[in-house]
Design a protein around this motif. Structure first.
Motif, PDB file in Angstrom:
ATOM      1  N   GLU A   6       4.967 -64.658  33.709  1.00 42.37           N
ATOM      2  CA  GLU A   6       3.990 -65.601  34.247  1.00 42.37           C
ATOM      3  C   GLU A   6       2.959 -65.963  33.180  1.00 42.37           C
ATOM      4  OE1 GLU A   6       1.339 -64.239  37.350  1.00 42.37           O
ATOM      5  OE2 GLU A   6       0.710 -66.272  37.780  1.00 42.37           O
ATOM      6  N   TRP A  19      -4.482 -59.834  55.232  1.00 42.67           N
ATOM      7  CA  TRP A  19      -4.229 -60.636  54.025  1.00 42.67           C
ATOM      8  C   TRP A  19      -4.979 -59.980  52.870  1.00 42.67           C
ATOM      9  CZ3 TRP A  19      -0.795 -63.985  52.502  1.00 42.67           C
ATOM     10  CH2 TRP A  19      -1.011 -64.761  51.361  1.00 42.67           C
ATOM     11  N   ARG A  36       2.485 -71.465  46.659  1.00 43.64           N
ATOM     12  CA  ARG A  36       1.803 -70.997  45.465  1.00 43.64           C
ATOM     13  C   ARG A  36       2.676 -70.059  44.628  1.00 43.64           C
ATOM     14  NH1 ARG A  36      -3.942 -68.886  43.931  1.00 43.64           N
ATOM     15  NH2 ARG A  36      -3.301 -67.428  42.320  1.00 43.64           N
ATOM     16  N   LEU A  37       3.581 -69.365  45.301  1.00 43.97           N
ATOM     17  CA  LEU A  37       4.283 -68.274  44.628  1.00 43.97           C
ATOM     18  C   LEU A  37       5.404 -68.783  43.741  1.00 43.97           C
ATOM     19  CD1 LEU A  37       4.290 -65.850  47.650  1.00 43.97           C
ATOM     20  CD2 LEU A  37       2.663 -65.987  45.758  1.00 43.97           C
ATOM     21  N   ARG A  38       5.658 -68.039  42.683  1.00 38.63           N
ATOM     22  CA  ARG A  38       6.673 -68.439  41.709  1.00 38.63           C
ATOM     23  C   ARG A  38       8.018 -67.819  42.078  1.00 38.63           C
ATOM     24  NH1 ARG A  38       1.492 -69.018  39.253  1.00 38.63           N
ATOM     25  NH2 ARG A  38       1.183 -67.126  40.444  1.00 38.63           N
ATOM     26  N   ASP A  84       0.060 -58.978  39.034  1.00 40.08           N
ATOM     27  CA  ASP A  84      -0.034 -59.776  40.256  1.00 40.08           C
ATOM     28  C   ASP A  84      -1.338 -59.444  40.981  1.00 40.08           C
ATOM     29  OD1 ASP A  84       0.986 -61.365  42.538  1.00 40.08           O
ATOM     30  OD2 ASP A  84       0.917 -59.424  43.531  1.00 40.08           O
ATOM     31  N   GLY A  85      -2.027 -60.489  41.423  1.00 42.01           N
ATOM     32  CA  GLY A  85      -3.242 -60.274  42.223  1.00 42.01           C
ATOM     33  C   GLY A  85      -4.494 -60.121  41.391  1.00 42.01           C
ATOM     34  N   SER A  86      -4.566 -60.868  40.275  1.00 46.51           N
ATOM     35  CA  SER A  86      -5.705 -60.691  39.357  1.00 46.51           C
ATOM     36  C   SER A  86      -7.069 -60.815  40.038  1.00 46.51           C
ATOM     37  CB  SER A  86      -5.712 -61.715  38.230  1.00 46.51           C
ATOM     38  OG  SER A  86      -4.458 -62.155  37.920  1.00 46.51           O
ATOM     39  N   TYR A 100       3.632 -67.651  52.800  1.00 48.10           N
ATOM     40  CA  TYR A 100       2.877 -68.555  51.920  1.00 48.10           C
ATOM     41  C   TYR A 100       3.664 -69.859  51.900  1.00 48.10           C
ATOM     42  CZ  TYR A 100      -1.025 -69.794  49.076  1.00 48.10           C
ATOM     43  OH  TYR A 100      -2.191 -70.377  48.655  1.00 48.10           O
ATOM     44  N   ASP A 132       6.031 -60.724  36.514  1.00 44.10           N
ATOM     45  CA  ASP A 132       4.609 -61.049  36.665  1.00 44.10           C
ATOM     46  C   ASP A 132       3.889 -59.759  36.293  1.00 44.10           C
ATOM     47  OD1 ASP A 132       2.041 -61.600  37.336  1.00 44.10           O
ATOM     48  OD2 ASP A 132       2.437 -62.220  39.401  1.00 44.10           O
ATOM     49  N   GLU A 186       8.186 -63.739  41.509  1.00 41.71           N
ATOM     50  CA  GLU A 186       7.498 -63.307  42.735  1.00 41.71           C
ATOM     51  C   GLU A 186       8.473 -63.356  43.922  1.00 41.71           C
ATOM     52  OE1 GLU A 186       2.782 -64.085  42.026  1.00 41.71           O
ATOM     53  OE2 GLU A 186       3.924 -65.908  42.396  1.00 41.71           O
ATOM     54  N   ASN A 239      -2.808 -66.796  54.409  1.00 39.58           N
ATOM     55  CA  ASN A 239      -4.174 -67.194  54.057  1.00 39.58           C
ATOM     56  C   ASN A 239      -4.603 -68.294  55.029  1.00 39.58           C
ATOM     57  OD1 ASN A 239      -6.516 -68.261  53.054  1.00 39.58           O
ATOM     58  ND2 ASN A 239      -5.896 -68.075  50.907  1.00 39.58           N
ATOM     59  N   GLY A 253      -4.119 -60.555  49.616  1.00 38.86           N
ATOM     60  CA  GLY A 253      -4.248 -61.558  48.550  1.00 38.86           C
ATOM     61  C   GLY A 253      -3.558 -61.141  47.269  1.00 38.86           C
ATOM     62  N   SER A 254      -2.837 -60.021  47.301  1.00 38.84           N
ATOM     63  CA  SER A 254      -1.895 -59.780  46.201  1.00 38.84           C
ATOM     64  C   SER A 254      -0.550 -59.513  46.878  1.00 38.84           C
ATOM     65  CB  SER A 254      -2.330 -58.669  45.241  1.00 38.84           C
ATOM     66  OG  SER A 254      -2.396 -57.444  45.865  1.00 38.84           O
ATOM     67  N   LEU A 255       0.460 -60.217  46.385  1.00 41.76           N
ATOM     68  CA  LEU A 255       1.774 -60.165  47.030  1.00 41.76           C
ATOM     69  C   LEU A 255       2.308 -58.742  47.090  1.00 41.76           C
ATOM     70  CD1 LEU A 255       4.208 -61.730  48.173  1.00 41.76           C
ATOM     71  CD2 LEU A 255       4.982 -62.066  45.817  1.00 41.76           C
TER      72      LEU A 255
HETATM   73  P1  AFP Z   1      -2.129 -64.076  40.670  1.00 46.46           P
HETATM   74  O1  AFP Z   1      -0.822 -63.442  40.230  1.00 46.46           O
HETATM   75  O2  AFP Z   1      -2.458 -65.284  39.892  1.00 46.46           O
HETATM   76  O3  AFP Z   1      -3.212 -63.090  40.715  1.00 46.46           O
HETATM   77  O4  AFP Z   1      -1.934 -64.656  42.164  1.00 46.46           O
HETATM   78  C1  AFP Z   1      -1.708 -63.819  43.237  1.00 46.46           C
HETATM   79  C2  AFP Z   1      -0.816 -64.524  44.192  1.00 46.46           C
HETATM   80  O5  AFP Z   1       0.163 -65.229  43.493  1.00 46.46           O
HETATM   81  C3  AFP Z   1      -0.130 -63.594  45.192  1.00 46.46           C
HETATM   82  O6  AFP Z   1      -0.099 -62.273  44.787  1.00 46.46           O
HETATM   83  C4  AFP Z   1      -0.907 -63.783  46.475  1.00 46.46           C
HETATM   84  O7  AFP Z   1      -0.102 -63.627  47.609  1.00 46.46           O
HETATM   85  C5  AFP Z   1      -1.419 -65.189  46.340  1.00 46.46           C
HETATM   86  O8  AFP Z   1      -1.530 -65.441  44.959  1.00 46.46           O
HETATM   87  C6  AFP Z   1      -2.740 -65.375  46.989  1.00 46.46           C
HETATM   88  O9  AFP Z   1      -3.066 -66.727  46.931  1.00 46.46           O
HETATM   89  P2  AFP Z   1      -4.349 -67.348  47.680  1.00 46.46           P
HETATM   90  O10 AFP Z   1      -5.526 -66.978  46.821  1.00 46.46           O
HETATM   91  O11 AFP Z   1      -4.067 -68.809  47.686  1.00 46.46           O
HETATM   92  O12 AFP Z   1      -4.429 -66.747  49.041  1.00 46.46           O
END
Ligand code: AFP
Length: 352
Positions: free
Chosen positions: A94, A242, A274-276, A116-118, A262, A113, A280, A208, A244-246
């Motif tokens: 990523e 939720w 949003r997810l790759r 994940d969940g920075s 998502y 990745d 992911e 979300n 916020g990190s997968l």
């Molecule tokens: P990052 O890998 O950029 O930290 O993103 C985390 C993520 O891809 C995934 O882990 C979460 O499910 C998702 O983003 C959360 O996205 P929202 O901020 O849009 O809820």
């Protein structure tokens, strides 16, 4: 839970039988090296910030244009070095724009990745590393990105490390999923359970909800029916989570069931969610299927998608099979299947 050994004993068992010898050896080598990197990262995450906040912005951007945090870059360096040492052929992350050829003699391709969940770093919530391992294909030698133009179903192994109250590894080699937990006194991953299955009964969903107004009607209807709880057509109350990190949302589903969504939505750039796909959705879908669950883009199985670009996004609906199927029915605007109320054919009258 019973302990059955360590990551090393798992990798030396028959989990990779059926995979050609060279690829099996390469997968075991890559996972061993990634476990070393995960150990270093988990120590770093748990250590007081001697050089400033790890969640601080590094001033750069990743393949998607997202701002990178200091820890994103540290994780990228650790895992890229680990996989280079392991002799993987093609590498996709990523954090980097282009896929790379690490070792032309290598027999596997790894998409990752690294962090994940920075956005959870500075709030001390779980973060993770997600990986997906494919057999190397000849097309990848001239153009490394082409090594990843395979459907997720071709994955030899996939999994994630989660850095939470415990550092854990959830991994599959295509014969069920395994849960290992880091013993930080010995630095080894201990096998806690093999054959983890997603419990079917949990009435819990993860989405979300702030994006409600952007969702397609199908997703709005599904969530509306959950929110109505015992007073609505589902006839039972639901809980919502939720993180916020997968990795954390998936881990919870593997342990206690439920569903994660998502979806694609109307926001510019979020039409495919949003997810790759490569690092992911694919690995999480492989784990889901191997634990008796399912993963779709709302309608079709994630693992059947043939990627067209390294960082492409995909909507993801993952969790207990009956719940994923129910969402599919909403997408297709059909009557979802019912167990308890065969006479009530319309969505609005169903219970599960
Ligand atoms: P990052 O890998 O950029 O930290 O993103 C985390 C993520 O891809 C995934 O882990 C979460 O499910 C998702 O983003 C959360 O996205 P929202 O901020 O849009 O809820």
């Amino acid at each position: 839970m019973e302990s059955h050994g360590t990551l090393e004993t798992l990798l030396n068992s028959d989990v990779l039988s059926g995979t050609p010898d060279a690829a099996a050896e390469a997968v075991a080598g890559a996972i061993t090296q990634m476990a070393e990197a995960a150990l270093s990262l988990s120590v770093l995450v748990a250590t007081p910030p001697l050089h400033g906040r790890l969640g601080a912005h590094a001033g750069s951007a990743n393949s998607d244009g997202d701002g990178q945090k200091k820890l994103d870059l540290i994780a990228e360096d650790l895992f890229a070095a680990a996989l280079r040492r392991a002799g993987v052929a093609a590498y996709l992350s990523e954090e980097v724009e282009e896929a790379s050829l690490f070792d032309a003699k290598g027999v596997i391709a790894v998409a990752i990745d690294p962090l994940d969940g920075s956005s959870n770093i500075d709030v001390n919530a779980p973060i993770g590393t997600i990986f997906s391992i494919f057999p190397m294909i000849p097309e990848g030698l001239a153009e490394p990105a082409h090594a990843f133009r395979q459907p997720g179903r071709n994955q030899l192994a996939a999994g994630f490390f989660i850095y939470g109250p415990q550092t854990s590894l959830v991994v599959t080699f295509g014969k069920g999923i395994h849960l290992l937990v880091l013993n930080d006194k010995t630095g080894t991953f201990v096998l806690v359970e093999s054959g983890v299955t997603i419990p079917a009964e949990q009435a819990e969903y993860a989405i979300n909800a702030s994006n409600y107004r952007h969702w397609p009607e199908s997703v709005q209807s599904y969530i509306d029916d959950c929110v109505k709880g015992a007073d609505g057509p589902r006839g039972r109350n639901f809980n919502m989570r939720w993180v916020g990190s997968l990795v954390a949302d998936s881990y919870r589903i593997f342990m206690r069931g439920g569903i994660f969504l998502y979806p694609g939505d109307k926001r510019p750039g979020y039409e495919q969610g949003r997810l790759r796909l490569m690092y992911e959705a694919n690995p999480i879908a492989f784990l889901a299927e191997q634990s008796g669950g399912a993963a779709t883009d709302g309608v079709d199985n994630i693992l059947d998608r043939v990627p067209h670009s390294p960082h492409q996004r995909v909507p993801l609906v993952m969790g207990s099979t009956d719940k994923v199927e129910r969402v599919r029915q909403y997408y297709l605007d059909l009557s979802p299947p019912t167990r308890d109320a065969p006479l009530f054919g319309r969505r609005g009258l169903l219970r599960d």
